[in-house]
Design a protein around this motif. Structure first.
Motif, PDB file in Angstrom:
ATOM      1  N   PRO A 151      29.152  42.309  32.773  1.00 24.40           N
ATOM      2  CA  PRO A 151      30.362  42.964  33.304  1.00 24.40           C
ATOM      3  C   PRO A 151      31.178  42.057  34.213  1.00 24.40           C
ATOM      4  CG  PRO A 151      28.521  43.497  34.707  1.00 24.40           C
ATOM      5  CD  PRO A 151      27.999  42.525  33.666  1.00 24.40           C
ATOM      6  N   ASP A 152      30.925  40.749  34.165  1.00 27.31           N
ATOM      7  CA  ASP A 152      31.588  39.811  35.087  1.00 27.31           C
ATOM      8  C   ASP A 152      32.742  39.094  34.399  1.00 27.31           C
ATOM      9  OD1 ASP A 152      29.637  40.378  37.096  1.00 27.31           O
ATOM     10  OD2 ASP A 152      28.237  39.100  35.991  1.00 27.31           O
ATOM     11  N   HIS A 153      33.706  39.869  33.903  1.00 32.09           N
ATOM     12  CA  HIS A 153      34.816  39.255  33.174  1.00 32.09           C
ATOM     13  C   HIS A 153      35.711  38.415  34.087  1.00 32.09           C
ATOM     14  CE1 HIS A 153      33.806  42.770  30.534  1.00 32.09           C
ATOM     15  NE2 HIS A 153      33.833  41.791  29.659  1.00 32.09           N
ATOM     16  N   MET A 154      35.850  38.818  35.364  1.00 35.93           N
ATOM     17  CA  MET A 154      36.744  38.091  36.259  1.00 35.93           C
ATOM     18  C   MET A 154      36.262  36.663  36.494  1.00 35.93           C
ATOM     19  SD  MET A 154      38.101  39.087  40.064  1.00 35.93           S
ATOM     20  CE  MET A 154      39.097  40.413  39.400  1.00 35.93           C
ATOM     21  N   SER A 155      34.968  36.478  36.615  1.00 29.37           N
ATOM     22  CA  SER A 155      34.443  35.141  36.904  1.00 29.37           C
ATOM     23  C   SER A 155      34.157  34.331  35.636  1.00 29.37           C
ATOM     24  CB  SER A 155      33.154  35.257  37.723  1.00 29.37           C
ATOM     25  OG  SER A 155      32.172  36.000  37.001  1.00 29.37           O
ATOM     26  N   TYR A 156      34.558  34.845  34.470  1.00 27.52           N
ATOM     27  CA  TYR A 156      34.248  34.173  33.206  1.00 27.52           C
ATOM     28  C   TYR A 156      34.935  32.812  33.107  1.00 27.52           C
ATOM     29  CZ  TYR A 156      34.367  32.983  28.247  1.00 27.52           C
ATOM     30  OH  TYR A 156      34.266  32.323  27.041  1.00 27.52           O
ATOM     31  N   LEU A 157      34.171  31.813  32.724  1.00 32.18           N
ATOM     32  CA  LEU A 157      34.679  30.520  32.285  1.00 32.18           C
ATOM     33  C   LEU A 157      33.942  30.181  30.999  1.00 32.18           C
ATOM     34  CD1 LEU A 157      35.612  30.297  35.363  1.00 32.18           C
ATOM     35  CD2 LEU A 157      35.358  27.834  35.057  1.00 32.18           C
ATOM     36  N   ASN A 158      34.617  29.513  30.086  1.00 32.09           N
ATOM     37  CA  ASN A 158      33.981  29.215  28.804  1.00 32.09           C
ATOM     38  C   ASN A 158      32.982  28.069  28.929  1.00 32.09           C
ATOM     39  OD1 ASN A 158      35.457  26.764  28.676  1.00 32.09           O
ATOM     40  ND2 ASN A 158      37.182  27.799  27.718  1.00 32.09           N
ATOM     41  N   GLN A 159      32.458  27.641  27.774  1.00 28.06           N
ATOM     42  CA  GLN A 159      31.375  26.660  27.768  1.00 28.06           C
ATOM     43  C   GLN A 159      31.800  25.267  28.215  1.00 28.06           C
ATOM     44  OE1 GLN A 159      32.033  28.874  25.493  1.00 28.06           O
ATOM     45  NE2 GLN A 159      30.179  30.026  25.034  1.00 28.06           N
ATOM     46  N   ILE A 160      33.100  25.041  28.346  1.00 25.69           N
ATOM     47  CA  ILE A 160      33.558  23.736  28.836  1.00 25.69           C
ATOM     48  C   ILE A 160      33.103  23.523  30.279  1.00 25.69           C
ATOM     49  CG2 ILE A 160      35.595  22.324  29.322  1.00 25.69           C
ATOM     50  CD1 ILE A 160      37.019  23.710  27.060  1.00 25.69           C
ATOM     51  N   ALA A 161      33.045  24.622  31.038  1.00 20.19           N
ATOM     52  CA  ALA A 161      32.637  24.541  32.444  1.00 20.19           C
ATOM     53  C   ALA A 161      31.132  24.768  32.545  1.00 20.19           C
ATOM     54  CB  ALA A 161      33.397  25.581  33.259  1.00 20.19           C
ATOM     55  N   PHE A 162      30.366  23.723  32.340  1.00 17.43           N
ATOM     56  CA  PHE A 162      28.906  23.857  32.341  1.00 17.43           C
ATOM     57  C   PHE A 162      28.211  22.931  33.333  1.00 17.43           C
ATOM     58  CE2 PHE A 162      29.728  20.330  29.542  1.00 17.43           C
ATOM     59  CZ  PHE A 162      28.661  19.468  29.732  1.00 17.43           C
ATOM     60  N   ARG A 163      28.943  21.982  33.915  1.00 16.64           N
ATOM     61  CA  ARG A 163      28.288  21.003  34.773  1.00 16.64           C
ATOM     62  C   ARG A 163      28.258  21.376  36.248  1.00 16.64           C
ATOM     63  NH1 ARG A 163      30.078  14.958  32.632  1.00 16.64           N
ATOM     64  NH2 ARG A 163      29.138  15.128  30.550  1.00 16.64           N
ATOM     65  N   ALA A 164      29.070  22.359  36.645  1.00 21.67           N
ATOM     66  CA  ALA A 164      29.152  22.707  38.062  1.00 21.67           C
ATOM     67  C   ALA A 164      29.351  24.205  38.199  1.00 21.67           C
ATOM     68  CB  ALA A 164      30.310  21.943  38.720  1.00 21.67           C
ATOM     69  N   PRO A 165      29.163  24.758  39.413  1.00 25.08           N
ATOM     70  CA  PRO A 165      29.440  26.190  39.621  1.00 25.08           C
ATOM     71  C   PRO A 165      30.893  26.509  39.321  1.00 25.08           C
ATOM     72  CG  PRO A 165      28.206  25.275  41.466  1.00 25.08           C
ATOM     73  CD  PRO A 165      28.615  24.118  40.618  1.00 25.08           C
ATOM     74  N   HIS A 166      31.145  27.750  38.939  1.00 28.92           N
ATOM     75  CA  HIS A 166      32.499  28.128  38.532  1.00 28.92           C
ATOM     76  C   HIS A 166      33.512  27.920  39.652  1.00 28.92           C
ATOM     77  CE1 HIS A 166      31.174  30.823  34.918  1.00 28.92           C
ATOM     78  NE2 HIS A 166      30.826  29.562  34.806  1.00 28.92           N
ATOM     79  N   TRP A 167      33.122  28.155  40.907  1.00 27.63           N
ATOM     80  CA  TRP A 167      34.069  28.000  42.001  1.00 27.63           C
ATOM     81  C   TRP A 167      34.513  26.563  42.184  1.00 27.63           C
ATOM     82  CZ3 TRP A 167      32.100  24.555  45.337  1.00 27.63           C
ATOM     83  CH2 TRP A 167      30.724  24.458  45.476  1.00 27.63           C
ATOM     84  N   TRP A 169      33.316  35.557  17.072  1.00 22.13           N
ATOM     85  CA  TRP A 169      32.992  34.710  18.223  1.00 22.13           C
ATOM     86  C   TRP A 169      33.641  35.264  19.490  1.00 22.13           C
ATOM     87  CZ3 TRP A 169      33.923  28.666  18.185  1.00 22.13           C
ATOM     88  CH2 TRP A 169      33.290  28.110  19.307  1.00 22.13           C
ATOM     89  N   MET A 170      34.890  35.735  19.382  1.00 19.45           N
ATOM     90  CA  MET A 170      35.559  36.340  20.534  1.00 19.45           C
ATOM     91  C   MET A 170      34.808  37.583  21.008  1.00 19.45           C
ATOM     92  SD  MET A 170      39.580  36.086  19.479  1.00 19.45           S
ATOM     93  CE  MET A 170      40.210  34.632  18.624  1.00 19.45           C
ATOM     94  N   GLY A 171      34.340  38.390  20.057  1.00 23.45           N
ATOM     95  CA  GLY A 171      33.582  39.576  20.418  1.00 23.45           C
ATOM     96  C   GLY A 171      32.289  39.240  21.129  1.00 23.45           C
ATOM     97  N   VAL A 172      31.624  38.219  20.656  1.00 24.19           N
ATOM     98  CA  VAL A 172      30.375  37.782  21.296  1.00 24.19           C
ATOM     99  C   VAL A 172      30.640  37.299  22.715  1.00 24.19           C
ATOM    100  CG1 VAL A 172      28.560  36.025  21.232  1.00 24.19           C
ATOM    101  CG2 VAL A 172      29.222  37.221  19.132  1.00 24.19           C
ATOM    102  N   GLU A 173      31.733  36.560  22.913  1.00 25.91           N
ATOM    103  CA  GLU A 173      32.070  36.068  24.248  1.00 25.91           C
ATOM    104  C   GLU A 173      32.381  37.218  25.192  1.00 25.91           C
ATOM    105  OE1 GLU A 173      32.308  32.605  25.587  1.00 25.91           O
ATOM    106  OE2 GLU A 173      30.794  32.810  24.022  1.00 25.91           O
ATOM    107  N   ALA A 174      33.086  38.243  24.698  1.00 27.24           N
ATOM    108  CA  ALA A 174      33.402  39.399  25.538  1.00 27.24           C
ATOM    109  C   ALA A 174      32.125  40.120  25.951  1.00 27.24           C
ATOM    110  CB  ALA A 174      34.333  40.352  24.796  1.00 27.24           C
ATOM    111  N   ALA A 175      31.187  40.261  25.006  1.00 25.70           N
ATOM    112  CA  ALA A 175      29.917  40.921  25.325  1.00 25.70           C
ATOM    113  C   ALA A 175      29.081  40.073  26.273  1.00 25.70           C
ATOM    114  CB  ALA A 175      29.144  41.191  24.035  1.00 25.70           C
ATOM    115  N   ARG A 176      29.125  38.754  26.087  1.00 24.56           N
ATOM    116  CA  ARG A 176      28.347  37.854  26.941  1.00 24.56           C
ATOM    117  C   ARG A 176      28.855  37.866  28.382  1.00 24.56           C
ATOM    118  NH1 ARG A 176      28.189  32.502  28.621  1.00 24.56           N
ATOM    119  NH2 ARG A 176      30.273  32.096  27.814  1.00 24.56           N
ATOM    120  N   ALA A 177      30.163  38.040  28.560  1.00 28.09           N
ATOM    121  CA  ALA A 177      30.749  38.014  29.898  1.00 28.09           C
ATOM    122  C   ALA A 177      30.544  39.321  30.650  1.00 28.09           C
ATOM    123  CB  ALA A 177      32.240  37.715  29.808  1.00 28.09           C
TER     124      ALA A 177
END
Length: 259
Positions: free
Chosen positions: A219-235, A209-217
């Motif tokens: 090339p935007d690793h800096m702006s990555y937020l997990n699935q908990i942050a789904f209701r609003a923009p990351h900022w 699961w960690m590997g999948v998350e790394a691949a999913r993020a």
């Protein structure tokens, strides 16, 4: 090392071993820090004194003497960097959290940032390993876990009182202790006799699961937020380097200037 010295004194054991260990570790620390600065020791200049005067007007003399004394062992830029962090923390830093804005931050900022910026599998594994490590230390009196739990707790307390709430990177010194605890828990699961299959599947699932998350993020690793942050923009959830560090600001300005 003070704790080890106290323990050796109570047990009537010689302090030579503890003192030698402390000396070796101190020498290694000095070498690593100086190597990071290519063993360059520039002199103290007038601009350094002026900055200290502006940053610590009430204690400028003491701060200057401390910088001069430490600069004999450590690069002066490293020493000034430490003093800068004290000044920065005192002044605070404009930050955002969950749609709120503050100059001095919130005590719960870094727990929230860690919960949002960490992949869910590692977040679950970290919480489980902390609980398991605490159980092993308290219930089974296994003091090995104290060497992981104590420094993690001390650093976490410092984070709670920090006024520089600008990036989850400030949590990085705490991550190695979570890595070791998590690895120990996974190893325990893999060696479980009664539930070997369950432990094996849990370890494989979490790591995959960690590997999948790394691949999913990528090339935007800096702006990555997990699935908990789904209701609003990351900022909206977090600001500053948690979502963007202005890397393309010049290009964007040039693009707007062209129009």
């Amino acid at each position: 090392f003070l704790g080890l010295c106290w323990r050796a004194t109570r047990a009537n054991q010689p302090l030579a071993t503890v003192a030698a260990h402390a000396f070796i570790v101190m020498v290694v620390i000095m070498l690593v820090i100086n190597a990071a600065y290519f063993f360059q020791h520039r002199p103290f200049v007038e601009a350094d004194g002026q900055w200290i005067q502006n940053a610590f007007p009430a204690h400028s003399r003491a701060a200057t003497l401390a910088v001069l004394a430490l600069s004999h062992l450590l690069p002066i830029d490293f020493v000034l960097g430490i003093f800068f962090q004290f000044s920065h923390n005192s002044a605070g830093h404009s930050s955002g959290l969950l749609g709120m804005y503050s100059q001095h931050g919130w005590w719960y900022y870094f727990p929230v940032a860690f919960a949002l910026k960490t992949t869910i599998p590692f977040l679950l594994l970290s919480l489980a390993s902390l609980a398991w490590g605490s159980y092993m230390w308290i219930r089974n009196r296994d003091r090995r876990f104290l060497w992981l739990l104590a420094p993690f707790a001390v650093y976490a307390i410092f984070l709670l009182f920090s006024h520089i709430d600008i990036g989850v990177r400030y949590c990085l010194p705490a991550y190695p202790f979570l890595f070791i605890l998590s690895a120990a828990l996974l190893d325990r699961l893999l060696r479980a006799r009664r539930a070997y299959l369950l432990g094996f599947l849990a370890a494989v699932l979490l790591l995959a699961w960690m590997g999948v998350e790394a691949a999913r993020a990528y090339p935007d690793h800096m702006s990555y937020l997990n699935q908990i942050a789904f209701r609003a923009p990351h900022w909206w959830y977090l600001s500053d380097s948690n979502v963007e560090w202005g890397d393309d600001l010049l290009a964007e300005n040039a693009h707007q200037g062209g129009h």
